[in-house]
Design a protein around this motif. Structure first.
Motif, PDB file in Angstrom:
ATOM      1  N   VAL A 187       0.839  -1.204   0.000  1.00 37.07           N
ATOM      2  CA  VAL A 187       0.000   0.000   0.000  1.00 37.07           C
ATOM      3  C   VAL A 187       0.869   1.248   0.000  1.00 37.07           C
ATOM      4  O   VAL A 187       0.614   2.216  -0.734  1.00 37.07           O
ATOM      5  N   ALA A 188       1.924   1.239   0.822  1.00 31.23           N
ATOM      6  CA  ALA A 188       2.804   2.401   0.917  1.00 31.23           C
ATOM      7  C   ALA A 188       3.511   2.670  -0.405  1.00 31.23           C
ATOM      8  O   ALA A 188       3.571   3.815  -0.877  1.00 31.23           O
ATOM      9  N   LEU A 189       4.049   1.632  -1.016  1.00 32.72           N
ATOM     10  CA  LEU A 189       4.767   1.816  -2.279  1.00 32.72           C
ATOM     11  C   LEU A 189       3.843   2.255  -3.405  1.00 32.72           C
ATOM     12  O   LEU A 189       4.226   3.068  -4.254  1.00 32.72           O
ATOM     13  N   ALA A 190       2.615   1.746  -3.407  1.00 36.30           N
ATOM     14  CA  ALA A 190       1.642   2.179  -4.419  1.00 36.30           C
ATOM     15  C   ALA A 190       1.338   3.663  -4.265  1.00 36.30           C
ATOM     16  O   ALA A 190       1.222   4.401  -5.259  1.00 36.30           O
ATOM     17  N   ALA A 191       1.208   4.122  -3.017  1.00 40.18           N
ATOM     18  CA  ALA A 191       0.924   5.536  -2.767  1.00 40.18           C
ATOM     19  C   ALA A 191       2.101   6.417  -3.170  1.00 40.18           C
ATOM     20  O   ALA A 191       1.922   7.515  -3.708  1.00 40.18           O
ATOM     21  N   ILE A 192       3.313   5.934  -2.904  1.00 36.46           N
ATOM     22  CA  ILE A 192       4.504   6.693  -3.292  1.00 36.46           C
ATOM     23  C   ILE A 192       4.590   6.804  -4.807  1.00 36.46           C
ATOM     24  O   ILE A 192       4.857   7.875  -5.359  1.00 36.46           O
ATOM     25  N   ARG A 193       4.359   5.695  -5.505  1.00 32.66           N
ATOM     26  CA  ARG A 193       4.392   5.743  -6.968  1.00 32.66           C
ATOM     27  C   ARG A 193       3.357   6.730  -7.499  1.00 32.66           C
ATOM     28  O   ARG A 193       3.635   7.517  -8.415  1.00 32.66           O
ATOM     29  N   SER A 194       2.155   6.698  -6.929  1.00 30.07           N
ATOM     30  CA  SER A 194       1.109   7.618  -7.374  1.00 30.07           C
ATOM     31  C   SER A 194       1.505   9.068  -7.152  1.00 30.07           C
ATOM     32  O   SER A 194       1.178   9.947  -7.946  1.00 30.07           O
ATOM     33  N   ALA A 195       2.217   9.334  -6.065  1.00 28.76           N
ATOM     34  CA  ALA A 195       2.603  10.703  -5.738  1.00 28.76           C
ATOM     35  C   ALA A 195       3.686  11.240  -6.657  1.00 28.76           C
ATOM     36  O   ALA A 195       3.831  12.457  -6.810  1.00 28.76           O
ATOM     37  N   LEU A 196       4.452  10.343  -7.273  1.00 33.66           N
ATOM     38  CA  LEU A 196       5.564  10.758  -8.132  1.00 33.66           C
ATOM     39  C   LEU A 196       5.101  11.103  -9.543  1.00 33.66           C
ATOM     40  O   LEU A 196       4.197  10.458 -10.083  1.00 33.66           O
ATOM     41  N   VAL A 197       5.755  12.081 -10.126  1.00 33.25           N
ATOM     42  CA  VAL A 197       5.541  12.359 -11.541  1.00 33.25           C
ATOM     43  C   VAL A 197       6.142  11.218 -12.352  1.00 33.25           C
ATOM     44  O   VAL A 197       6.911  10.396 -11.841  1.00 33.25           O
ATOM     45  N   GLU A 201      14.509  -8.953  -2.021  1.00 34.13           N
ATOM     46  CA  GLU A 201      13.116  -8.785  -1.612  1.00 34.13           C
ATOM     47  C   GLU A 201      12.659  -7.343  -1.804  1.00 34.13           C
ATOM     48  O   GLU A 201      11.536  -7.084  -2.260  1.00 34.13           O
ATOM     49  N   VAL A 202      13.534  -6.397  -1.463  1.00 36.52           N
ATOM     50  CA  VAL A 202      13.206  -4.987  -1.653  1.00 36.52           C
ATOM     51  C   VAL A 202      12.928  -4.696  -3.121  1.00 36.52           C
ATOM     52  O   VAL A 202      11.928  -4.048  -3.475  1.00 36.52           O
ATOM     53  N   ALA A 203      13.806  -5.190  -3.997  1.00 36.44           N
ATOM     54  CA  ALA A 203      13.628  -4.947  -5.426  1.00 36.44           C
ATOM     55  C   ALA A 203      12.337  -5.566  -5.939  1.00 36.44           C
ATOM     56  O   ALA A 203      11.665  -4.994  -6.808  1.00 36.44           O
ATOM     57  N   SER A 204      11.965  -6.721  -5.399  1.00 33.60           N
ATOM     58  CA  SER A 204      10.734  -7.386  -5.820  1.00 33.60           C
ATOM     59  C   SER A 204       9.505  -6.565  -5.448  1.00 33.60           C
ATOM     60  O   SER A 204       8.585  -6.395  -6.259  1.00 33.60           O
ATOM     61  N   PHE A 205       9.491  -6.019  -4.232  1.00 35.06           N
ATOM     62  CA  PHE A 205       8.364  -5.183  -3.817  1.00 35.06           C
ATOM     63  C   PHE A 205       8.292  -3.916  -4.666  1.00 35.06           C
ATOM     64  O   PHE A 205       7.200  -3.474  -5.049  1.00 35.06           O
ATOM     65  N   LEU A 206       9.442  -3.322  -4.949  1.00 30.43           N
ATOM     66  CA  LEU A 206       9.457  -2.119  -5.775  1.00 30.43           C
ATOM     67  C   LEU A 206       8.905  -2.412  -7.168  1.00 30.43           C
ATOM     68  O   LEU A 206       8.072  -1.663  -7.699  1.00 30.43           O
ATOM     69  N   ALA A 207       9.360  -3.507  -7.759  1.00 29.00           N
ATOM     70  CA  ALA A 207       8.900  -3.864  -9.097  1.00 29.00           C
ATOM     71  C   ALA A 207       7.394  -4.098  -9.119  1.00 29.00           C
ATOM     72  O   ALA A 207       6.695  -3.688 -10.064  1.00 29.00           O
ATOM     73  N   ALA A 266       5.274  -2.619  -7.438  1.00 27.46           N
ATOM     74  CA  ALA A 266       4.589  -1.331  -7.323  1.00 27.46           C
ATOM     75  C   ALA A 266       4.813  -0.434  -8.532  1.00 27.46           C
ATOM     76  O   ALA A 266       4.340   0.708  -8.559  1.00 27.46           O
ATOM     77  N   GLY A 267       5.567  -0.920  -9.519  1.00 30.27           N
ATOM     78  CA  GLY A 267       5.838  -0.094 -10.697  1.00 30.27           C
ATOM     79  C   GLY A 267       7.006   0.841 -10.498  1.00 30.27           C
ATOM     80  O   GLY A 267       7.069   1.905 -11.122  1.00 30.27           O
ATOM     81  N   LEU A 268       7.953   0.439  -9.652  1.00 25.17           N
ATOM     82  CA  LEU A 268       9.166   1.213  -9.404  1.00 25.17           C
ATOM     83  C   LEU A 268      10.367   0.334  -9.739  1.00 25.17           C
ATOM     84  O   LEU A 268      10.438  -0.820  -9.319  1.00 25.17           O
ATOM     85  N   VAL A 269      11.314   0.870 -10.464  1.00 25.80           N
ATOM     86  CA  VAL A 269      12.479   0.096 -10.878  1.00 25.80           C
ATOM     87  C   VAL A 269      13.725   0.642 -10.182  1.00 25.80           C
ATOM     88  O   VAL A 269      13.917   1.861 -10.086  1.00 25.80           O
ATOM     89  N   ALA A 309      15.041   4.436  -6.614  1.00 27.36           N
ATOM     90  CA  ALA A 309      14.178   3.784  -7.611  1.00 27.36           C
ATOM     91  C   ALA A 309      13.452   4.865  -8.406  1.00 27.36           C
ATOM     92  O   ALA A 309      13.291   6.000  -7.955  1.00 27.36           O
ATOM     93  N   ARG A 310      13.002   4.495  -9.595  1.00 29.04           N
ATOM     94  CA  ARG A 310      12.320   5.440 -10.471  1.00 29.04           C
ATOM     95  C   ARG A 310      10.946   4.907 -10.858  1.00 29.04           C
ATOM     96  O   ARG A 310      10.762   3.706 -11.076  1.00 29.04           O
ATOM     97  N   ARG A 311       9.983   5.817 -10.934  1.00 27.38           N
ATOM     98  CA  ARG A 311       8.642   5.426 -11.395  1.00 27.38           C
ATOM     99  C   ARG A 311       8.671   5.066 -12.862  1.00 27.38           C
ATOM    100  O   ARG A 311       9.168   5.827 -13.689  1.00 27.38           O
TER     101      ARG A 311
END
Length: 273
Positions: A146-156, A235-241, A243-246, A270-272
């Motif tokens: 949930v947190a990573l999804a919200a962060i991705r949404s907040a980013l341009v 594991e961190v990279a997997s969660f980021l991926a 959420a749509g963050l690389v 990481a980048r959106r």
């Protein structure tokens, strides 16, 4: 016992003293200064954003934290800075709740009381940061998603997310003992001893520990119970991926040392997508 370090004003006031000399700001501050708009997730006492404004950042700075006691410290800092010559003429700052913008003009810092599950920013920030190992506060997998999804949404589009988490291979919790206690001064000048005690058995994945604050000037000790999650780089990279963050950059130390099995930290940019 709740995590009193963040929620109790008499203990939250010790946070900056406990974190004195932290090296991470030398890493994060240039990232903040190079971004037009910045979201600090788990901003705590607001030290990073205040330093950025004091260093001349003219864009949007927004700090999000669920602990009112920490944001009170942040607000007090901006009020104090506004009265100094650091910004020339005194400028307005204000504390904010929900999504209210604090202050006015380019010199304002927004302080938002809440967490990522309750915000809905959409493509508003060039950079999001999460310092102080706040990433480890997301113990449950679903909470982290949930947190990573919200962060991705907040980013341009193309916006970056910079954060760190302790490397589980370094087993930092083994030094969270009474033998490694530290002493700081509270607002009255009283000496406060701060000691950790890790609950056993400890599997090194989810770590429960108690922080005890004692002072000869206090009637009784205060205690704060915390739980943190240790996740490795894969594991961190997997969660980021998910959420749509690389992952764009990853380091094992604040001087951008390569990440190894013995690195104390996993520092990620990481980048959106």
């Amino acid at each position: 016992m709740r995590d009193r370090l963040f929620t109790d004003a008499s203990v939250a006031v010790l946070y900056d003293a406990l974190c004195a000399g932290r090296q991470d700001f030398d890493f994060y501050l240039p990232l903040v200064m190079s971004a037009g708009s910045v979201l600090d997730v788990g901003c705590g006492t607001g030290e990073l954003l205040c330093r950025a404004r004091q260093a001349g950042h003219q864009g949007r700075l927004c700090g999000l934290d669920p602990a009112d006691a920490m944001l009170e410290q942040a607000y007090a800092k901006t009020q104090a800075y506004a009265k100094t010559q650091a910004y020339g003429q005194a400028r307005a700052y204000a504390t904010g709740h929900a999504h209210a913008k604090a202050g006015s003009g380019q010199t304002a810092i927004e302080w938002v009381l809440g967490d990522l599950s309750a915000v809905s920013w959409e493509r508003e920030f060039d950079l999001a940061v999460m310092t102080g190992n706040a990433f480890q506060e997301f113990v449950a997998d679903d909470a982290l998603r949930v947190a990573l999804a919200a962060i991705r949404s907040a980013l341009v589009d193309g916006g970056r997310f910079a954060f760190e988490t302790r490397n589980p291979a370094a087993r930092a919790w083994e030094e969270w003992t009474a033998e490694h206690a530290v002493e700081v001064l509270d607002a009255t000048g009283a000496v406060v001893r701060v000691a950790h005690d890790v609950e056993t058995p400890c599997d090194g994945d989810t770590v429960h520990f108690t922080t005890t604050f004692t002072s000869p000037d206090w009637d009784r000790p205060q205690a704060s119970r915390s739980t943190v999650r240790f996740r490795g780089a894969v594991e961190v990279a997997s969660f980021l991926a998910g959420a749509g963050l690389v992952v764009e950059e990853q380091y094992g130390g604040w001087l951008r040392q390569p990440l190894t099995d013995t690195s104390p930290d996993i520092i990620t940019i990481a980048r959106r997508r």
